[in-house]
Design a protein around this motif. Structure first.
Motif, short mmCIF file in Angstrom:
data_model
loop_
_atom_site.label_atom_id
_atom_site.label_comp_id
_atom_site.label_asym_id
_atom_site.label_seq_id
_atom_site.Cartn_x
_atom_site.Cartn_y
_atom_site.Cartn_z
N ARG A 26 0.84 -1.21 0.00
CA ARG A 26 0.00 0.00 0.00
C ARG A 26 0.86 1.25 0.00
N SER A 27 1.87 1.27 0.86
CA SER A 27 2.69 2.49 0.89
C SER A 27 3.57 2.57 -0.36
N GLY A 28 3.95 1.42 -0.91
CA GLY A 28 4.71 1.44 -2.17
C GLY A 28 3.88 2.02 -3.31
N PHE A 29 2.61 1.61 -3.40
CA PHE A 29 1.72 2.15 -4.44
C PHE A 29 1.50 3.65 -4.23
N ALA A 30 1.42 4.05 -2.95
CA ALA A 30 1.18 5.47 -2.66
C ALA A 30 2.38 6.33 -3.09
N ASP A 31 3.58 5.72 -3.19
CA ASP A 31 4.76 6.47 -3.62
C ASP A 31 4.80 6.71 -5.12
N ILE A 32 3.98 6.01 -5.87
CA ILE A 32 3.97 6.20 -7.33
C ILE A 32 3.19 7.48 -7.64
N VAL A 33 3.84 8.38 -8.35
CA VAL A 33 3.23 9.68 -8.61
C VAL A 33 2.05 9.51 -9.57
N ASP A 34 0.91 10.07 -9.18
CA ASP A 34 -0.28 10.01 -10.03
C ASP A 34 -0.04 10.90 -11.26
N TYR A 35 -0.23 10.32 -12.44
CA TYR A 35 0.00 11.08 -13.68
C TYR A 35 -1.12 12.06 -13.97
N ARG A 36 -2.23 11.96 -13.17
CA ARG A 36 -3.38 12.82 -13.44
C ARG A 36 -3.28 14.11 -12.62
N PRO A 37 -3.64 15.23 -13.23
CA PRO A 37 -3.58 16.49 -12.47
C PRO A 37 -4.73 16.57 -11.46
N GLY A 38 -4.58 17.45 -10.51
CA GLY A 38 -5.65 17.69 -9.54
C GLY A 38 -5.82 16.55 -8.56
N PRO A 62 -8.06 13.46 -8.29
CA PRO A 62 -9.10 12.60 -8.88
C PRO A 62 -9.93 11.90 -7.82
N ASP A 63 -11.14 11.49 -8.21
CA ASP A 63 -12.07 10.79 -7.31
C ASP A 63 -11.45 9.57 -6.67
N ILE A 64 -10.84 8.75 -7.52
CA ILE A 64 -10.23 7.52 -7.03
C ILE A 64 -8.73 7.64 -7.21
N SER A 65 -8.01 7.46 -6.13
CA SER A 65 -6.55 7.66 -6.20
C SER A 65 -5.90 6.54 -7.00
N LEU A 66 -4.71 6.84 -7.51
CA LEU A 66 -3.96 5.85 -8.26
C LEU A 66 -3.64 4.64 -7.38
N HIS A 67 -3.27 4.93 -6.11
CA HIS A 67 -2.89 3.78 -5.28
C HIS A 67 -4.08 2.91 -4.91
N ASP A 68 -5.30 3.50 -4.84
CA ASP A 68 -6.48 2.66 -4.64
C ASP A 68 -6.73 1.78 -5.86
N ALA A 69 -6.53 2.35 -7.05
CA ALA A 69 -6.74 1.56 -8.28
C ALA A 69 -5.72 0.43 -8.37
N LEU A 70 -4.44 0.74 -8.05
CA LEU A 70 -3.40 -0.29 -8.10
C LEU A 70 -3.66 -1.38 -7.06
N MET A 71 -4.03 -0.95 -5.86
CA MET A 71 -4.26 -1.93 -4.79
C MET A 71 -5.50 -2.77 -5.10
N SER A 72 -6.49 -2.18 -5.76
CA SER A 72 -7.70 -2.94 -6.12
C SER A 72 -7.36 -4.02 -7.13
N ALA A 73 -6.53 -3.67 -8.13
CA ALA A 73 -6.13 -4.68 -9.12
C ALA A 73 -5.31 -5.77 -8.43
N PHE A 74 -4.43 -5.33 -7.51
CA PHE A 74 -3.65 -6.32 -6.76
C PHE A 74 -4.58 -7.26 -5.99
N ALA A 75 -5.61 -6.67 -5.34
CA ALA A 75 -6.55 -7.47 -4.54
C ALA A 75 -7.29 -8.47 -5.43
N MET A 76 -7.62 -8.04 -6.65
CA MET A 76 -8.30 -8.94 -7.59
C MET A 76 -7.44 -10.19 -7.85
N PHE A 77 -6.11 -9.97 -8.02
CA PHE A 77 -5.23 -11.11 -8.28
C PHE A 77 -4.93 -11.89 -7.00
#
Ligand SMILES: [Zn+2]
Length: 442
Positions: free
Chosen positions: A22-34, A36-51
């Motif tokens: 989780r903290s590793g994903f949070a260190d990845i800089v979000d390429y989107r400005p502003g 966003p509704d859903i953070s990049l690290h939530d999206a990454l962690m969700s895909a990880f959870a799926m696997f």
């Protein structure tokens, strides 16, 4: 059996590793400005959870998602729907996931968990092999490898060079960050396994400059340019060779035999009933055009005492071959199979669904999903290697497939606070609802 069980290592538990990711994903800089509704690290962690949960598809994950447990166990604040997950992850640079693999590997090193994986004299065996996981005549992206046929059809594919620490006595493997084989920027020319191996090795030395490694690969890798790359990066090797592909080498061995330079060594293992005959010779040229590249050659015939079925194997190595080392070198060469059997086959046939198209995207999604699946596999392998609780649950369930099914069933049915609680529920049963923890607000 319990006496041999490794000690529970707290920072290598599933929950500790999930928190690390989780903290590793949070260190990845979000390429989107502003914001966003859903953070990049939530999206990454969700895909990880799926696997991690081995959901059969992204749609199934989306339908079944139990927000409470995804929040509690995986620390996800907002779970994206399937479309949003694909959109958010497609532009993510695959390379940005490298620190996650390094982080888990570092935790294993600090926890002394890799000591069991040492092969000889502080050296690890690292198996490398390429594998494909996607092929289509329609679906494709910027990263796809392309094969154009005369009749105008095109096949689009994704492949990667997988790499894992292996050991002849252990089923567990420790995967490193794989090297995706993708169409290189600015060129139409397809990538190939040899170029991927070159990139992988130079990156391996950046990530792990001092790791003592013996690389083990199949006979496609037994060529002078590749061995030069291994040498240049201070890596030892045990590489398969085949008489059909390495005719000159086998002629040199035959010539050495005629001048009495080869050594034979017979070995009979009373406990397994296996008989081995070894033949080896040092310092023979690998091929005619690189006669200054000398390798040590070894081959082995193996048969059971009461059988006439003989298996034959042959390798080249830079390690010293003697009657004292040849048996162990043979075991090292054959441990290469673990990248096929315990890694690719597990990912393809044991619930991970490596070849299922979870979503392709137009940029990197297919590669990002493959890497996140490998990361989930790494976390599972750490549990299999280090966690007595996981080992007990696996033994009780009898198979990985059944384990993943039961795991998902409990995850969807009960409110959980941790992965540990999930494993305990699977081991001891869930006759009554798990305790709810009151918050002390005093
Ligand atoms: Zn593609």
């Amino acid at each position: 059996m319990a006496m041999n069980a490794p000690k529970l290592r707290k920072h290598l538990s599933a929950d500790a590793l999930l928190s690390r990711l989780r903290s590793g994903f949070a260190d990845i800089v979000d390429y989107r400005p502003g914001k966003p509704d859903i953070s990049l690290h939530d999206a990454l962690m969700s895909a990880f959870a799926m696997f991690s949960l081995k959901s059969p598809s992204l749609l199934a994950f989306d339908k079944d998602r139990t927000e409470g447990n995804l929040h509690q166990v995986y620390g996800i604040e907002r779970v994206p729907c399937d479309t949003a997950m694909r959109e958010i992850l497609d532009p993510v640079e695959p390379e940005s996931l490298r620190p996650l693999f390094k982080g888990v590997f570092g935790a294993l090193q600090r926890g002394k968990a890799l000591e069991d994986m040492v092969f000889v004299e502080g050296h690890y065996l690292l198996a490398l092999d390429g594998t494909g996981y996607f092929s289509s005549q329609q679906i494709h992206c910027e990263s796809c490898l392309e094969t154009h046929y005369r009749n105008g059809t095109v096949t689009y594919r994704h492949q990667m060079l997988g790499a894992a620490l292996v050991h002849p006595d252990k089923r567990e493997v420790i995967p490193l960050m794989p090297e995706p084989m993708v169409k290189q920027d600015g060129t139409e020319k397809n990538d190939c396994e040899r170029k991927a191996a070159k990139r992988f090795i130079s990156q391996l030395r950046q990530d792990h400059p001092h790791l003592k490694v013996i690389v083990t690969e199949d006979s496609l890798s037994s060529n002078a340019p590749h061995i030069d790359v291994l040498h240049a990066h201070n890596l030892h090797y045990i590489l398969g060779v085949k008489e059909g592909d390495h005719a000159y080498l086998f002629e040199q061995v035959a010539a050495a035999e005629r001048t009495g330079r080869v050594t034979y060594y017979d070995r009979h293992d009373e406990t397994t009933g296996l008989r081995h005959r070894f033949r080896f010779v040092r310092d023979v040229p690998l091929n005619e055009s690189n006669s200054d590249l000398l390798v040590n050659f070894l081959e082995c015939w193996e048969w059971e005492s009461h059988s006439d079925k003989v298996q034959h194997f042959s390798w080249v190595t830079d390690l010293c071959v003697t009657k004292g080392t040849v048996y162990q070198l043979m075991r090292g060469g054959r441990a290469r199979w673990r990248i096929e059997n315990e890694t690719f086959n597990t990912l393809k046939n044991q619930g991970y669904q490596f070849e299922h198209n979870f979503g392709h995207g137009s940029q990197h999604l297919s590669v990002v999903f493959a890497l996140l699946m490998m990361l989930a596999f790494l976390v599972d392998q750490v549990q299999q290697l280090c966690c007595p609780l996981f080992q007990a649950v696996w033994a009780k369930m009898g198979s990985k497939r059944r384990l993943w099914e039961k795991m998902r069933a409990v995850f969807y049915e009960y409110a959980l606070v941790s992965m540990r609680q999930l494993f305990e529920a699977l081991l001891y049963g869930l006759k009554k609802p798990p305790p709810s923890f009151a918050v002390d607000s005093s």
